[in-house]
Enzyme design. Structure first.
Site, short mmCIF file in Angstrom:
data_model
loop_
_atom_site.label_atom_id
_atom_site.label_comp_id
_atom_site.label_asym_id
_atom_site.label_seq_id
_atom_site.Cartn_x
_atom_site.Cartn_y
_atom_site.Cartn_z
N GLU A 36 13.27 -121.55 -34.46
CA GLU A 36 13.83 -121.75 -35.79
C GLU A 36 13.23 -120.67 -36.69
OE1 GLU A 36 13.18 -125.63 -37.46
OE2 GLU A 36 14.18 -125.05 -39.33
N ARG A 268 3.20 -128.96 -24.57
CA ARG A 268 2.94 -127.95 -25.60
C ARG A 268 1.60 -127.30 -25.33
NH1 ARG A 268 4.98 -128.39 -30.90
NH2 ARG A 268 3.08 -127.44 -31.67
N LYS A 278 3.92 -124.19 -37.36
CA LYS A 278 4.34 -123.21 -38.36
C LYS A 278 4.09 -123.71 -39.77
CE LYS A 278 8.26 -122.65 -36.31
NZ LYS A 278 9.63 -122.33 -35.90
P1 ATP Z 1 6.12 -125.62 -34.94
O1 ATP Z 1 5.60 -126.98 -34.68
O2 ATP Z 1 5.10 -124.56 -34.78
O3 ATP Z 1 6.89 -125.46 -36.19
P2 ATP Z 1 8.57 -125.85 -33.62
O4 ATP Z 1 8.76 -126.58 -32.36
O5 ATP Z 1 9.05 -126.54 -34.80
O6 ATP Z 1 7.09 -125.38 -33.73
P3 ATP Z 1 10.59 -123.96 -33.04
O7 ATP Z 1 10.90 -122.68 -33.68
O8 ATP Z 1 11.58 -125.05 -33.10
O9 ATP Z 1 9.22 -124.42 -33.64
O10 ATP Z 1 10.14 -123.72 -31.54
C1 ATP Z 1 10.87 -122.97 -30.63
C2 ATP Z 1 10.49 -123.42 -29.24
O11 ATP Z 1 9.09 -123.25 -29.03
C3 ATP Z 1 10.80 -124.88 -29.01
O12 ATP Z 1 11.51 -124.97 -27.80
C4 ATP Z 1 9.46 -125.54 -28.93
O13 ATP Z 1 9.49 -126.59 -28.01
C5 ATP Z 1 8.56 -124.41 -28.45
N1 ATP Z 1 7.19 -124.59 -28.93
C6 ATP Z 1 6.76 -124.74 -30.19
N2 ATP Z 1 5.44 -124.93 -30.26
C7 ATP Z 1 4.99 -124.88 -28.98
C8 ATP Z 1 3.70 -124.99 -28.36
N3 ATP Z 1 2.60 -125.20 -29.08
N4 ATP Z 1 3.63 -124.90 -27.01
C9 ATP Z 1 4.73 -124.68 -26.28
N5 ATP Z 1 5.96 -124.57 -26.79
C10 ATP Z 1 6.11 -124.66 -28.13
MG MG Z 2 11.37 -127.21 -33.83
#
Ligand code: ATP
Ligand code: MG
Length: 568
Positions: A36, A268, A278
């Site tokens: 995102e 994760r 983020k």
């Molecule tokens: P954040 O919690 O940092 O905002 P998010 O999941 O909201 O992360 P996205 O941009 O939606 O951020 O993430 C893109 C992809 O990265 C998703 O498929 C998510 O599952 C994966 N992802 C995010 N954080 C992690 C992590 N700490 N370890 C592994 N994969 C991750």
């Molecule tokens: Mg997300």
């Protein structure tokens, strides 16, 4: 580089292998990474991106980069650009398959209307609070919305009016008609579309209704022909809804759907002394606790890049961590290990004295300079040699001298000697102090019989120190980093992280003496300052007033010491 054996041992690889062998999805493998664009990528995202990309590669499949831009409020072009730059730097290659989920808004709108026609979706006028109340709890079933049984025609008409902008934000939503008594709250008529009069970074004001993630994501996967949709564990409970959307897409939109996509969850990445969210990282930036998303203390890809970490070190670390089904906290020192491992064989060695103490060699011939030879990389002859000037005044590290040393202190103290790397042994005979009793200078003699490579003294000299000739020293600035947080698991602290910030996460040393050959380094070089760690000549800095180095990682951490002790 990615270790193939390591990759193949992970459970997702094994699962895909079975699918391919069974001819599922026509034997195809197609993955995607769906960030995102509401912040910069961090090392957790790198895990997800590399996992998806490497799996596609291993099965000769395809990999898409897809921006998940369904929320116009938080998303910005700046983030899109940084994410593309970071992924390229990591070596992730999506060929010509760069997509935005907003590319398919039209198709999604059509799908939503088909769901309405099939009696699978309805327009609901409850407010967000009411929807929450009606939803029930884990122990109590939900109550059907009073708008649940609207006719298809009425639903279609209302949904089209929503799209035309006739209603304000929050006035109505489109909901799936699934099961208000389901044990899974995600299936209690989840919201599919909401009204949001906001400018979208790509579609501008073309739309004032936006699809929700749980509807948008599975449908986009199916549209793009994604076979294996990998995501982190927090989405496990959403999987039945994912399947519901894909099933309906296959049934109602057969003309455009390319795969019966399936979701699989993996752990994760969580790391000690770091936050990987983020939202929380954005807060650090906005509150000014760091200099930006690319502050070298940040766990962002851009921060790690500025610090000097290489993509290979990140890939190596991911391989070591592996892919698990359950979340755990990975020790930061594992990452530091991968970083050192990556640089050890390639980083040129330099002598830089971070906390200088001057040594005057009282028997050195006045004005004489001797150029000594030093290995660029120990045990690697092909890396060649360099020379460094040695003279009657040198700097050594303060910590290499102790006036009143404990036993087994193999460094310098009054009446004792130490070898200066590549040069001679020096013997300390006088300690010069200022009025407050601080040691400001040492007076030593050198022994010509101890010349490195030609030592005829017959003595065993234990300690070896790095040094810099004072009249030849080039002054450089050095930034030393420690973890941003003092807390082992700052993710558990809550939203306000100010109390657990490490006040000493950045230490800047200005104008410290370095051997002259350091001037020949080009920005972007990674070197080892002997005994002090690996350093990066930050190419994004202006080095006009002297070189500026970031410490990537110290040579040792306390963990290594503890291990050593335990094995003794
Ligand atoms: P954040 O919690 O940092 O905002 P998010 O999941 O909201 O992360 P996205 O941009 O939606 O951020 O993430 C893109 C992809 O990265 C998703 O498929 C998510 O599952 C994966 N992802 C995010 N954080 C992690 C992590 N700490 N370890 C592994 N994969 C991750
Ligand atoms: Mg997300």
């Amino acid at each position: 580089m990615t270790n193939e054996a390591e990759m193949q041992s992970n459970f997702i690889y094994q699962m895909i292998l079975k699918d391919v062998e069974a001819g599922k999805h026509g034997g195809r493998v197609h993955t995607r990474f769906p960030p995102e664009p509401n912040g910069y990528l961090h090392i957790g995202h790198a895990k997800a991106a590399l996992l998806n990309y490497n799996l596609a590669r291993q099965f000769d499949g395809k990999f898409n980069l897809r921006f998940d831009d369904t929320n116009p409020i938080a998303e910005e072009e700046e983030y899109v650009e940084s994410i593309i730059e970071d992924l390229r730097w990591l070596g992730v290659d999506w060929e010509d398959r760069l997509f935005f989920t907003s590319d398919y808004f039209e198709t999604k709108f059509a799908f939503a209307k088909r769901l309405i026609e099939a009696g699978q979706a309805y327009v609901c006028d409850l407010s967000p609070d009411e929807i929450r109340e009606y939803r029930g709890t884990l122990t109590e079933p939900g109550t059907p919305s009073p708008f649940r049984d609207r006719s298809v025609d009425e639903n279609l008409a209302l949904f089209e009016r929503m799209q035309k902008g006739e209603f304000p934000d929050g006035a109505r939503v489109l909901r799936a008609k699934i099961d208000m008594t389901s044990g899974n709250l995600n299936l209690r008529d989840p919201v599919l579309y909401r009204i949001l009069h906001a400018e979208h970074h790509r579609t501008g004001d073309a739309w004032c209704i936006y699809p929700m993630y749980d509807f948008d994501h599975p449908f986009t996967d199916a549209l793009e022909g994604i076979t294996h949709s990998l995501c982190s564990i927090e989405y496990s409970d959403h999987r039945p809804l994912y399947d519901w959307v894909v099933e309906n897409a296959v049934k109602l939109m057969p003309d455009v759907v390319k795969a019966r996509s399936e979701q699989t969850e993996f752990a994760r990445l969580n790391m000690s002394h770091m936050v990987l969210s983020k939202r929380k990282l954005r807060r650090l930036v906005e509150e000014g606790h760091v200099s930006g998303w690319d502050d070298p203390r940040m766990p962002t890809i851009s921060g790690l890049r500025r610090r000097g970490v290489t993509p290979d070190a990140i890939a190596d670390f991911q391989d070591r961590v592996g892919v698990a089904r359950a979340d755990s906290l990975v020790d930061l020192r594992m990452f530091l290990f991968s970083i050192r491992n990556d640089l050890e064989a390639t980083a040129l060695r330099k002598m830089v004295v971070l906390e200088p103490l001057k040594v005057v060699i009282t028997n050195w011939p006045e004005g004489e300079v001797e150029w000594v030879e030093l290995e660029n990389i120990p045990r690697d002859e092909s890396a060649g040699m360099r020379t460094a000037p040695f003279s009657g005044e040198v700097y050594i590290e303060r910590e290499d001298f102790m006036e009143d040393p404990p036993k087994k202190f193999h460094r310098l103290s009054p009446g004792d000697e130490i070898r200066l790397k590549g040069a001679y042994a020096i013997h300390c005979h006088d300690v010069i102090k200022d009025d407050e009793g601080n040691v400001v200078e040492l007076h030593c003699t050198y022994d010509p019989k101890t010349r490195s490579g030609n030592d005829t003294s017959g003595r065993k000299i234990r300690g070896v120190a790095h040094w810099v000739s004072a009249p030849h020293a080039v002054e450089v600035d050095v930034r030393l980093y420690d973890t941003l947080f003092v807390e082992q698991d700052p993710e558990t602290v809550g939203e306000d992280l100010r109390d657990v910030l490490n006040p000493e996460s950045l230490m800047t040393l200005t104008r410290v003496p370095a051997e002259p050959s350091i001037s020949a380094l080009t920005p972007g070089s990674r070197v080892q300052f002997m005994r002090k760690g690996y350093f990066f000549l930050d190419p994004e800095e202006d080095h006009g007033d002297g070189l500026i180095f970031n410490r990537i990682v110290p040579l040792k951490d306390t963990w290594a010491k503890i291990k050593k002790k335990q094995s003794q």
